[in-house]
Scaffold this motif. Structure first.
Motif, PDB file in Angstrom:
ATOM      1  N   THR A 108     -11.458  -0.589 -23.099  1.00 15.05           N
ATOM      2  CA  THR A 108     -10.100  -0.673 -23.598  1.00 15.05           C
ATOM      3  C   THR A 108      -9.286   0.479 -23.080  1.00 15.05           C
ATOM      4  OG1 THR A 108     -10.767   0.531 -25.575  1.00 15.05           O
ATOM      5  CG2 THR A 108     -10.796  -1.857 -25.707  1.00 15.05           C
ATOM      6  N   GLU A 113      -4.699  -0.915 -27.891  1.00 13.86           N
ATOM      7  CA  GLU A 113      -5.601  -2.005 -27.509  1.00 13.86           C
ATOM      8  C   GLU A 113      -6.915  -1.920 -28.279  1.00 13.86           C
ATOM      9  OE1 GLU A 113      -7.713  -3.323 -23.403  1.00 13.86           O
ATOM     10  OE2 GLU A 113      -5.564  -2.874 -23.280  1.00 13.86           O
ATOM     11  N   SER A 182      -5.576  -6.997 -20.627  1.00 14.71           N
ATOM     12  CA  SER A 182      -5.670  -6.512 -22.008  1.00 14.71           C
ATOM     13  C   SER A 182      -6.176  -7.623 -22.927  1.00 14.71           C
ATOM     14  CB  SER A 182      -4.301  -6.017 -22.483  1.00 14.71           C
ATOM     15  OG  SER A 182      -3.331  -7.056 -22.408  1.00 14.71           O
TER      16      SER A 182
END
Length: 454
Positions: A108, A113, A182
């Protein structure tokens, strides 16, 4: 001819007779799995969905109903224990490979996130767990076995519905080149947490059920904790130089494979012996393996194709032989099945979607992730096969949950594509700096079909 020679000849004849029954069964399994897997690709579904359906079709639901004599000839009673052993080995090795690939350190980018991935893990598990548990409690008197307690049955149904098919999800994301976005990183991390929690959850339920007394259950749970600690704190450091050597030299030969498989089988044996099933041992053995990229790539490359093509289809078929969907006819069973299906779907799809939307993600991305997280695939089949083998659920509940697995898995990609059509997916990839190759998806499908045809 001496008595000992006669006995040896008789044993040889029986062994040969068994081989001549097992091999045709495996050939049929592989042929039907290949055909159904190819059909799944044609309708833009993961190959493993077709293999799941193939297992159901070879059981009493279709093959046994349409041509019972042929089904009994291909899968006689004496062959089923052999299929069970092979499927158990296959599952142990598959869960080992899942554990080997279970590494998201640095996956991440940024605190936001990471927080969303944590939120996704929680929202992907607890709503389904609570809704599934509530349905299990409502249906306990109608569906549960008399020797299974209310708490065990309720927790098992909730736990089964809380699973996400992490390996299948990873495969879908890699096929669509989303693993470095993402959305992809967040979904993989959230799903991996869900699955790890589900296996721990099932280990506790299995320990509770296998040992009727509370003290014995605590012993089993305690041994499980000791096993995990030993594998991660003792075995893993011991194997680290081994992984460094593979990374440095690029060599991974038969000697190394003996060591790896020896650790996996020993771990599976121990967890089976203490009463929490060998797949847990395989998964933890995978977690204990070195995380060097060269080592992981060598292990996955050497083992994944054999496990996926030979052993997993046997597992799907063994599950299918225990699945009688034609026994769900009539409102007496259709009503409970729909309750379980709706609880599972709502818990994952809307639980994840609404939570991510509340965290600031767009509606489209939130619902796309919710659709992907709703795929249960192979993981729920492993979960419920353990429950059936240990007597936690009966065949009716098993059959219902198999159908839930097939339906929710089949809905995953269509729900994702509905929320994020190809045009928007390409825009997202460009926005995040991921290389976009026009027509990649269709060419990948064609490549998969060509590979399957070979």
């Amino acid at each position: 001819m001496s008595r000992s020679v006669q006995i040896a000849a008789a044993v040889t004849d029986k062994n040969l007779e068994l081989v001549l029954k097992v091999l045709p069964a495996i050939i049929v399994i592989m042929a039907v799995s290949w055909a159904c897997g190819r059909l799944a690709l044609m309708v833009k579904q993961p190959r493993v969905l077709g293999e799941m359906v193939a297992g159901v079709l070879l059981g009493p639901t279709l093959f046994g109903a349409v041509w019972p004599d042929a089904q009994k000839f291909i899968f006689p009673a004496e062959v089923k224990p052999i299929l069970y052993v092979l499927s158990t080995i296959g599952l142990t090795l598959f869960m080992f490979l899942v554990g080997v690939g279970f590494d998201h350190s640095g996956g991440t980018n940024g605190k936001q996130e990471a927080k969303r991935a944590g939120l996704l893990a929680v929202s992907g598990m607890f709503p389904s767990l609570l809704l599934g548990g509530a349905v299990g409690w409502l249906l306990y008197d109608r569906l549960s076995k008399p020797d299974v307690g209310t708490v065990e049955f309720t927790l098992f149904v909730g736990g089964a519905l809380s699973i996400t098919a992490f390996p299948m999800l990873a495969r879908i994301l890699y096929e669509r080149n989303l693993q470095n976005t993402s959305l992809g990183r967040m979904t993989l991390l959230g799903a991996s947490f869900d699955d790890a929690a589900a296996w721990c959850f099932l280990a506790v339920i299995s320990a509770m059920h296998a040992n009727a007394g509370g003290a014995k259950a605590l012993v089993t749970i305690g041994l499980s904790v000791v096993f995990v600690a030993f594998m991660l704190l003792v075995v893993r450091p011991l194997l680290k130089p081994f992984g460094d050597r593979v990374e440095r030299t690029g060599k991974f030969g038969l000697d190394q494979m003996y060591l790896v498989l020896g650790v996996v089988i020993a771990a599976g044996y121990f967890t089976d012996y203490i009463g929490i099933y060998s797949v847990f041992g395989g998964f933890v053995a995978g977690l204990a393996m070195p995380k060097n990229p060269a080592f992981r790539e060598a292990v996955l490359k050497r083992m994944m194709e054999v496990v996926s093509v030979l052993l997993l289809p046997i597992f799907f078929t063994f599950s299918g032989l225990n699945t009688q969907l034609n026994g769900l006819g009539g409102w007496a069973m259709i009503g409970p099945f729909l309750l379980i299906l709706v609880a599972g779907f709502i818990g994952k799809y809307f639980g994840c979607g609404l939570a991510l939307r509340g965290a600031g993600l767009s509606w489209r991305k939130s619902l796309a992730i919710g659709g992907l997280m709703n795929a249960r695939g192979l993981m729920i089949l492993i979960f419920i096969n353990i429950g059936l083998a240990q007597g936690i659920i009966n065949q009716e509940v098993f059959s219902m949950l198999v159908l839930v697995a097939v339906i929710t898995t089949a809905l995953a990609v269509p729900l994702y594509r509905w929320a994020l059509p190809d045009r928007m997916e390409r825009e997202m990839l460009i926005e995040e700096g991921v290389t976009v190759d026009e027509g990649t998806e269709s060419r990948d499908d064609e490549r998969e079909l060509v590979t399957a045809a070979r």
